[in-house]
Design a protein around this motif. Structure first.
Motif, PDB file in Angstrom:
ATOM      1  N   VAL A  16       0.836  -1.207   0.000  1.00  0.00           N
ATOM      2  CA  VAL A  16       0.000   0.000   0.000  1.00  0.00           C
ATOM      3  C   VAL A  16       0.866   1.251   0.000  1.00  0.00           C
ATOM      4  CG1 VAL A  16      -1.623   1.338   1.387  1.00  0.00           C
ATOM      5  CG2 VAL A  16      -2.002  -1.097   1.060  1.00  0.00           C
ATOM      6  N   GLY A  17       1.919   1.256   0.811  1.00  0.00           N
ATOM      7  CA  GLY A  17       2.802   2.418   0.841  1.00  0.00           C
ATOM      8  C   GLY A  17       3.466   2.673  -0.497  1.00  0.00           C
ATOM      9  N   MET A  18       3.980   1.614  -1.138  1.00  0.00           N
ATOM     10  CA  MET A  18       4.616   1.793  -2.444  1.00  0.00           C
ATOM     11  C   MET A  18       3.607   2.205  -3.509  1.00  0.00           C
ATOM     12  SD  MET A  18       7.331  -1.365  -2.627  1.00  0.00           S
ATOM     13  CE  MET A  18       8.692  -1.501  -1.462  1.00  0.00           C
ATOM     14  N   PHE A  19       2.393   1.669  -3.423  1.00  0.00           N
ATOM     15  CA  PHE A  19       1.375   2.035  -4.401  1.00  0.00           C
ATOM     16  C   PHE A  19       0.994   3.508  -4.267  1.00  0.00           C
ATOM     17  CE2 PHE A  19      -3.019   2.345  -5.895  1.00  0.00           C
ATOM     18  CZ  PHE A  19      -2.884   1.818  -7.164  1.00  0.00           C
ATOM     19  N   ARG A  20       0.944   4.006  -3.035  1.00  0.00           N
ATOM     20  CA  ARG A  20       0.660   5.432  -2.851  1.00  0.00           C
ATOM     21  C   ARG A  20       1.745   6.303  -3.470  1.00  0.00           C
ATOM     22  NH1 ARG A  20      -1.449   6.358   3.372  1.00  0.00           N
ATOM     23  NH2 ARG A  20      -3.499   5.387   3.152  1.00  0.00           N
ATOM     24  N   VAL A  21       2.997   5.882  -3.323  1.00  0.00           N
ATOM     25  CA  VAL A  21       4.085   6.646  -3.933  1.00  0.00           C
ATOM     26  C   VAL A  21       3.921   6.660  -5.447  1.00  0.00           C
ATOM     27  CG1 VAL A  21       6.582   6.804  -4.212  1.00  0.00           C
ATOM     28  CG2 VAL A  21       5.629   6.134  -2.013  1.00  0.00           C
ATOM     29  N   ALA A  22       3.562   5.520  -6.021  1.00  0.00           N
ATOM     30  CA  ALA A  22       3.390   5.445  -7.473  1.00  0.00           C
ATOM     31  C   ALA A  22       2.195   6.260  -7.942  1.00  0.00           C
ATOM     32  CB  ALA A  22       3.230   3.984  -7.895  1.00  0.00           C
ATOM     33  N   TYR A  23       1.131   6.293  -7.155  1.00  0.00           N
ATOM     34  CA  TYR A  23      -0.089   6.983  -7.579  1.00  0.00           C
ATOM     35  C   TYR A  23       0.053   8.501  -7.501  1.00  0.00           C
ATOM     36  CZ  TYR A  23      -4.995   8.360  -7.705  1.00  0.00           C
ATOM     37  OH  TYR A  23      -6.182   8.953  -8.037  1.00  0.00           O
ATOM     38  N   ASN A  24       0.751   8.978  -6.492  1.00  0.00           N
ATOM     39  CA  ASN A  24       0.823  10.419  -6.246  1.00  0.00           C
ATOM     40  C   ASN A  24       2.054  11.048  -6.890  1.00  0.00           C
ATOM     41  OD1 ASN A  24      -1.502  10.951  -4.285  1.00  0.00           O
ATOM     42  ND2 ASN A  24      -0.471   9.229  -3.311  1.00  0.00           N
ATOM     43  N   THR A  25       2.340  10.665  -8.102  1.00  0.00           N
ATOM     44  CA  THR A  25       3.456  11.257  -8.825  1.00  0.00           C
ATOM     45  C   THR A  25       3.075  11.436 -10.282  1.00  0.00           C
ATOM     46  OG1 THR A  25       5.805  11.006  -9.383  1.00  0.00           O
ATOM     47  CG2 THR A  25       4.483   9.007  -9.361  1.00  0.00           C
ATOM     48  N   GLU A  26       3.684  12.418 -10.913  1.00  0.00           N
ATOM     49  CA  GLU A  26       3.513  12.652 -12.337  1.00  0.00           C
ATOM     50  C   GLU A  26       4.666  12.082 -13.150  1.00  0.00           C
ATOM     51  OE1 GLU A  26       0.997  13.790 -13.823  1.00  0.00           O
ATOM     52  OE2 GLU A  26      -0.203  14.753 -12.254  1.00  0.00           O
ATOM     53  N   GLN A  86       6.779   9.329 -14.792  1.00  0.00           N
ATOM     54  CA  GLN A  86       6.568   7.957 -15.249  1.00  0.00           C
ATOM     55  C   GLN A  86       7.662   7.020 -14.752  1.00  0.00           C
ATOM     56  OE1 GLN A  86       4.074   6.659 -16.429  1.00  0.00           O
ATOM     57  NE2 GLN A  86       4.461   5.017 -17.896  1.00  0.00           N
ATOM     58  N   PHE A  87       8.882   7.490 -14.641  1.00  0.00           N
ATOM     59  CA  PHE A  87       9.975   6.655 -14.133  1.00  0.00           C
ATOM     60  C   PHE A  87       9.707   6.242 -12.686  1.00  0.00           C
ATOM     61  CE2 PHE A  87      14.043   6.587 -11.778  1.00  0.00           C
ATOM     62  CZ  PHE A  87      14.610   5.451 -12.359  1.00  0.00           C
ATOM     63  N   THR A  88       9.283   7.187 -11.858  1.00  0.00           N
ATOM     64  CA  THR A  88       8.969   6.880 -10.461  1.00  0.00           C
ATOM     65  C   THR A  88       7.843   5.869 -10.374  1.00  0.00           C
ATOM     66  OG1 THR A  88       9.664   9.089  -9.783  1.00  0.00           O
ATOM     67  CG2 THR A  88       8.226   7.874  -8.276  1.00  0.00           C
ATOM     68  N   ARG A  89       6.811   6.061 -11.170  1.00  0.00           N
ATOM     69  CA  ARG A  89       5.663   5.159 -11.120  1.00  0.00           C
ATOM     70  C   ARG A  89       6.061   3.740 -11.524  1.00  0.00           C
ATOM     71  NH1 ARG A  89       2.719   7.862 -14.301  1.00  0.00           N
ATOM     72  NH2 ARG A  89       1.671   9.073 -12.686  1.00  0.00           N
ATOM     73  N   LEU A  90       6.852   3.606 -12.577  1.00  0.00           N
ATOM     74  CA  LEU A  90       7.233   2.277 -13.053  1.00  0.00           C
ATOM     75  C   LEU A  90       8.155   1.567 -12.060  1.00  0.00           C
ATOM     76  CD1 LEU A  90       7.826   2.993 -16.863  1.00  0.00           C
ATOM     77  CD2 LEU A  90       5.879   1.841 -15.799  1.00  0.00           C
ATOM     78  N   VAL A  91       9.073   2.304 -11.446  1.00  0.00           N
ATOM     79  CA  VAL A  91       9.969   1.681 -10.471  1.00  0.00           C
ATOM     80  C   VAL A  91       9.178   1.157  -9.276  1.00  0.00           C
ATOM     81  CG1 VAL A  91      11.831   2.119  -8.829  1.00  0.00           C
ATOM     82  CG2 VAL A  91      12.032   2.931 -11.163  1.00  0.00           C
ATOM     83  N   CYS A  92       8.260   1.964  -8.771  1.00  0.00           N
ATOM     84  CA  CYS A  92       7.476   1.538  -7.601  1.00  0.00           C
ATOM     85  C   CYS A  92       6.632   0.310  -7.917  1.00  0.00           C
ATOM     86  CB  CYS A  92       6.591   2.678  -7.120  1.00  0.00           C
ATOM     87  SG  CYS A  92       7.488   4.088  -6.436  1.00  0.00           S
ATOM     88  N   LEU A  93       5.965   0.302  -9.052  1.00  0.00           N
ATOM     89  CA  LEU A  93       5.141  -0.851  -9.408  1.00  0.00           C
ATOM     90  C   LEU A  93       5.995  -2.083  -9.685  1.00  0.00           C
ATOM     91  CD1 LEU A  93       2.479   0.880 -11.682  1.00  0.00           C
ATOM     92  CD2 LEU A  93       2.268   0.194  -9.295  1.00  0.00           C
TER      93      LEU A  93
END
Length: 497
Positions: A396-406, A408-415
């Motif tokens: 859940v914590g990692m998913f929140r980091v991925a969701y609350n960013t614009e 794309q690199f951050t989102r892909l790394v977290c997922l």
């Protein structure tokens, strides 16, 4: 002197009118109560006929009551047709949708300060549990190496925590370059394992690299390198991923495919499954069309089936999972059965920390892949649910980091890290509980293994880098009452591939 006005006597005409008003028995206003009761008690046929004006007034008064009675009949008919049940179902559906929406809002949107500590706190808790049960499962070592094993694991944990802290404070722009470096390094190390005498064989697969007294698994470095490098490549491609050539090269081929071939050359099927899961998650998050996933999943299933068929010991594990060849001389069902006994004997509260009986050489490699069974035996169902809850909190914590960013690199790394850690935990727990055949996948943070623990902690440090940056930027850009991502992007046209 009396100033009052003298009383004038009434005239004879006035007296006669007053007498008629008092004594006239036909006046309805002068009807006495007894006469009124008597008139009410008489039957309707004995009562005098009403005047036409009285009947019309009574009819006008009764019309609204009849209309109201006629208006209530359709409601009763409507209720009898099931309208009340339909309204109840609609209300239940609306309430359920509201609960689901609130649940997804809790998962997606959160305070960045809380998100940071969700990731860090669950990681530290899982690491402490891992060290505790490595000590507990090896405390019956007849050679007296219990504290040696846990000391070695604690050393790797300290190295991993230091790496996690370094990755957390590095400038975010450096992480893309680090991903390229880790990808090249893992390719070289995997080649040394597969094609040189430095590769060390254990458990039926050659996936360890031994250089002097140091031994590790390069495939763990390959997982982190593939996540960071793949995220950098796919984020740079952007809208070009709508074309087949751009999402295949260079991420799938030669990048991920070369790593997968080198891992399979060492015979490590479990790590190969995790790599396939990471690649599929990154491509899905990047927006590749679903029809390609159907084709890729079919090819992967055929490849895994062929690998099992051509490798006798893997096929024996599958038959043991199905309970077919348990009477084989090698006793392939022994490890799984003893794991079931450990989980069953733990009950709800467990037998107590350090009081496991199955760790007395009943379960082979109990401190590695089957350490979850010792948790279930010593801490019971409550302990296993605690471990599962910590993995859920981390996700859940990692998913929140991925969701609350614009970014794309951050989102892909977290997922990608979510798919790696939680996917590996799912395979391990499904393996020891009988949902999946034994494939030799360790439990992240908990199973014994220095390189796996160190690299996993470093991967969490990368996610904490993003969470730390969001915490410095302030509250979430979406806000507590913002619509979900699906609603926010519903107006956009989908990319046709």
């Amino acid at each position: 002197m009396d100033k009052r006005r003298p009383r004038v006597p009434a005239s004879p005409e006035q007296r006669r009118s007053q007498l008629r008003a008092v004594e006239d028995p036909t006046d309805p206003a002068q009807e006495r109560p007894a006469q009124r009761r008597a008139s009410q008690d008489r039957p309707a046929r004995d009562r005098p006929a009403q005047e036409p004006e009285a009947r019309d007034a009574q009819a006008r008064e009764s019309e609204p009551r009849e209309a109201q009675a006629r208006g209530s009949e359709p409601r009763e008919v409507e209720d009898s047709d099931g309208a009340a049940g339909r309204r109840w179902k609609a209300e239940r559906t609306s309430s359920r949708q509201n609960r689901v929406q609130r649940f997804w809002s809790f998962l997606e949107i959160g305070n960045p300060y809380t998100t940071f500590w969700l990731v860090l706190g669950s990681t530290l808790a899982l690491s402490v549990i891992g060290l505790t049960f490595v000590l507990s499962s090896t405390s019956v070592d007849p050679t007296g190496g219990a504290f040696t094993t846990v000391s070695r694991q604690a050393t790797w944990a300290a190295i991993g925590l230091a790496g996690m802290f370094v990755m957390m404070i590095l400038p975010t722009r450096w992480l893309r370059a680090i991903g390229w470096f880790l990808m090249l390094l893992s390719a070289v190390l995997l080649a040394l394992v597969a094609f040189t005498p430095l590769g060390y064989t254990g458990g039926g697969s050659t996936n360890w690299l031994r250089i002097g007294p140091v031994q590790g698994q390069p495939s763990e470095v390959a997982k982190l390198g593939l996540v960071m490098w793949g995220a950098a490549v796919l984020a740079k491609k952007g809208r070009l991923l709508s074309q087949f050539v751009h999402w295949v090269t260079p991420f799938v081929a030669p990048g991920a495919l070369s790593v997968l071939v080198l891992v399979l050359a060492g015979g490590d099927l479990g790590t190969s499954l995790i790599i396939i899961l990471i690649v599929g998650t990154l491509l899905f998050a990047a927006g590749v069309a679903m029809r390609y996933f159907v084709i890729a999943a079919s090819l992967a299933a055929v490849m895994v089936a062929l690998l099992m068929l051509v490798t006798p010991y893997r096929m024996m594990r599958v038959w043991a999972w199905l309970g077919v060849n348990c009477d084989h001389p090698t006793d392939p069902c022994h490890q799984m059965q003893q794991g079931y006994y450990a989980l069953a004997s733990g009950g709800f509260w467990g037998v107590g920390l350090g009081q496991s009986r199955q760790k007395w050489d009943y379960i082979p490699e109990v401190h590695n892949d089957f350490i979850f069974t010792i948790i279930g035996e010593e801490l019971g169902l409550l302990g296993t649910f605690t471990v599962l809850g910590l993995f859920a909190v981390l996700a859940v914590g990692m998913f929140r980091v991925a969701y609350n960013t614009e970014d794309q690199f951050t989102r892909l790394v977290c997922l990608g890290v979510i798919a790696w850690i939680n996917g590996q935990a799912f395979i391990n727990i499904g393996m020891v509980t009988g949902l999946l055949p034994v494939v030799g996948v360790p439990l992240p943070f908990i199973s014994y293994g220095g390189s796996a623990l160190t690299v996993t902690l470093i991967a969490v440090g990368v996610v904490l880098n993003f969470a730390r940056r969001q915490r410095q930027q302030g509250p979430s850009r979406r806000g507590r009452n913002a619509p979900s991502k699906a609603a926010a992007t519903a107006h956009r046209k989908p990319i046709s591939v």
